[in-house]
Every structure is written in structure tokens, then in C-alpha cells.
Design a protein around this motif. Structure first.
Motif, PDB file in Angstrom:
ATOM      1  N   LEU A  83       0.574  -1.343  -0.094  1.00  0.00           N
ATOM      2  CA  LEU A  83      -0.037   0.111  -0.052  1.00  0.00           C
ATOM      3  C   LEU A  83       0.899   1.074   0.098  1.00  0.00           C
ATOM      4  N   ASN A  84       0.636   2.015  -0.887  1.00  0.00           N
ATOM      5  CA  ASN A  84       1.503   3.280  -1.011  1.00  0.00           C
ATOM      6  C   ASN A  84       0.755   4.416  -1.152  1.00  0.00           C
ATOM      7  N   HIS A  85       0.811   5.690  -0.306  1.00  0.00           N
ATOM      8  CA  HIS A  85       0.324   6.883  -0.428  1.00  0.00           C
ATOM      9  C   HIS A  85       1.045   8.074  -0.843  1.00  0.00           C
ATOM     10  N   ASN A  86       0.544   8.566  -1.784  1.00  0.00           N
ATOM     11  CA  ASN A  86       1.216   9.749  -2.270  1.00  0.00           C
ATOM     12  C   ASN A  86       2.707   9.695  -2.834  1.00  0.00           C
ATOM     13  N   PHE A  87       2.734   8.435  -3.155  1.00  0.00           N
ATOM     14  CA  PHE A  87       4.334   7.999  -3.549  1.00  0.00           C
ATOM     15  C   PHE A  87       4.494   7.992  -4.839  1.00  0.00           C
ATOM     16  N   LYS A  88       5.487   8.856  -5.256  1.00  0.00           N
ATOM     17  CA  LYS A  88       5.770   8.713  -6.711  1.00  0.00           C
ATOM     18  C   LYS A  88       7.271   7.927  -7.093  1.00  0.00           C
ATOM     19  N   CYS A  89       6.703   6.703  -7.474  1.00  0.00           N
ATOM     20  CA  CYS A  89       8.045   5.690  -7.630  1.00  0.00           C
ATOM     21  C   CYS A  89       8.675   6.137  -8.723  1.00  0.00           C
ATOM     22  N   LEU A  90      10.010   5.690  -8.478  1.00  0.00           N
ATOM     23  CA  LEU A  90      11.013   6.041  -9.847  1.00  0.00           C
ATOM     24  C   LEU A  90      10.880   4.668 -10.673  1.00  0.00           C
ATOM     25  N   PRO A  91      11.555   4.711 -11.709  1.00  0.00           N
ATOM     26  CA  PRO A  91      11.647   3.785 -12.801  1.00  0.00           C
ATOM     27  C   PRO A  91      12.064   2.339 -12.080  1.00  0.00           C
ATOM     28  N   HIS A  92      11.819   1.245 -12.300  1.00  0.00           N
ATOM     29  CA  HIS A  92      12.173   0.240 -11.480  1.00  0.00           C
ATOM     30  C   HIS A  92      11.565  -1.071 -11.948  1.00  0.00           C
ATOM     31  N   TYR A  93      12.435  -2.287 -11.590  1.00  0.00           N
ATOM     32  CA  TYR A  93      11.687  -3.746 -11.958  1.00  0.00           C
ATOM     33  C   TYR A  93      11.457  -4.190 -10.636  1.00  0.00           C
ATOM     34  N   ASP A  94      10.417  -5.196 -10.465  1.00  0.00           N
ATOM     35  CA  ASP A  94       9.998  -5.510  -9.232  1.00  0.00           C
ATOM     36  C   ASP A  94      10.809  -6.977  -9.218  1.00  0.00           C
TER      37      ASP A  94
END
Length: 187
Positions: A116-127
Motif C-alpha cells: 500500500l502506497n500513499h502519495n508515493f511517486k515511484c521511480l523507474p524500477h523492476y520488481d
């Protein structure tokens, strides 16, 4: 892919999310970015392993990777690399609602972990630790915030998407407002 959804379920979930306090964590440097220099996972200034990511409001439910055995000794081998998240018991109403939501979206989707993320701008990534595709949906009153998958923007606001983040580079587009993202996946 995903069936017709009960909008009341979305609104009920959002209402619970808005009451839920999500603490900031620095344990996600692969998607939040490095807040200071590290070398091989260690803080370059102190040579200690510590939290090196920028603060991000992110929380896990379901199963999580075990950091230590029950005694806290990192050198003792454990029988399984997973354990139940402490958030399952700390926040049972939210955990139950997240399971109801996925069951309504796709009852056959296999997962054992929820982020669960809140107001989180994820950077480019792989899981890199995910073992199967992920199901992601975003809720809230915001504009922008599309999920970018291999340079293709996809609107996931109130619209679930199944994608394989372990092979497709992805990140969050800029957004304004209050945005929650919920990701179901198998570790």
C-alpha cells in the motif's frame, strides 16, 4: 481480465484508507531513490547497513521477507524466508478490506503480499523479487499519476491492471492530489 466492480466497495476502501495512518519508511531505495551515498548496501559515511532511501509512505500486508529468525540473530538459518507482516494484526480492518477488494476485482488472482502506497511517486524500477504478475489499482482524488509501463502511460485510477513488473520497467507519472496505490503480488 477484471470483472464489473461494485463502486461502493471502492469508496468503502478509500474511506478506510483515509483514516489509516501510513508511516514513512526509508526501506525502499530502489523505488524512492537514494537519500545518501551507499556502497554495496552500506552507508558510505558510516559503513553500516541502514535505511538509505528517501522517506516514502509505504506499507506491506500479507507475507513479507523475513529479516531475522525469531531470536533476532541474522546468522541462524530459518526454515522459510517469509513471515506474516505485523501490519496484518495491527490493522485488521484495513487488511480485511484489501482482501475483500482483490476478491471482488479478480477472485482467481494469486498473491501472498500486498503493498500500500500513499502519495508515493515511484521511480523507474523492476520488481526483482516478485514471482508472478502484479495487480495494481489506484484510488483517491487526484489528477495525473498514471502508471508508466515501458514508456506507455496507463490510467489505473479506479481501474485495476495486471502487469508483470519483474520484466517490465515501470514508474509513476507526476500527480496532484491524494493518491493511494494498492499492489497485489506473489513473493
Amino acid at each position: 481480465m477484471c470483472g464489473e466492480l461494485d463502486w461502493n466497495l471502492y469508496y468503502d476502501t478509500l474511506e478506510i484508507l483515509e483514516r489509516h495512518p501510513i508511516k514513512e519508511t526509508r526501506n525502499r531505495p530502489n523505488v524512492s531513490g537514494l537519500s545518501h551515498l551507499v556502497q554495496w548496501g552500506r552507508n558510505k559515511g558510516t559503513d553500516k547497513y541502514d535505511r538509505v532511501g528517501h522517506p516514502a509512505k509505504s506499507q506491506n500486508f500479507g507475507m513479507v521477507y523475513r529479516r531475522f529468525c525469531t531470536t533476532g540473530n541474522p546468522y541462524v538459518k530459518v526454515d522459510t524466508p517469509f513471515q506474516e507482516s505485523s501490519n496484518n494484526k495491527k490493522f485488521p480492518e484495513l487488511y480485511r478490506q484489501l482482501k475483500i477488494l482483490i476478491n471482488q476485482i479478480d477472485p482467481d488472482f494469486e498473491y501472498n503480499s500486498i503493498t500500500l502506497n500513499h502519495n508515493f511517486k515511484c521511480l523507474p524500477h523492476y520488481d526483482k523479487k516478485n514471482k508472478s504478475p502484479s495487480l495494481i489499482v489506484a484510488l483517491g482524488n487526484y489528477t495525473g499519476g498514471e502508471l508508466i509501463v515501458e514508456d506507455c502511460p496507463i490510467d489505473i485510477q479506479w481501474k485495476p491492471l495486471i502487469m508483470n513488473g519483474s520484466v517490465a520497467k515501470h514508474w509513476t507519472n507526476n500527480f496532484e492530489g491524494d493518491r493511494y496505490s494498492i499492489i497485489y503480488y506473489k513473493i
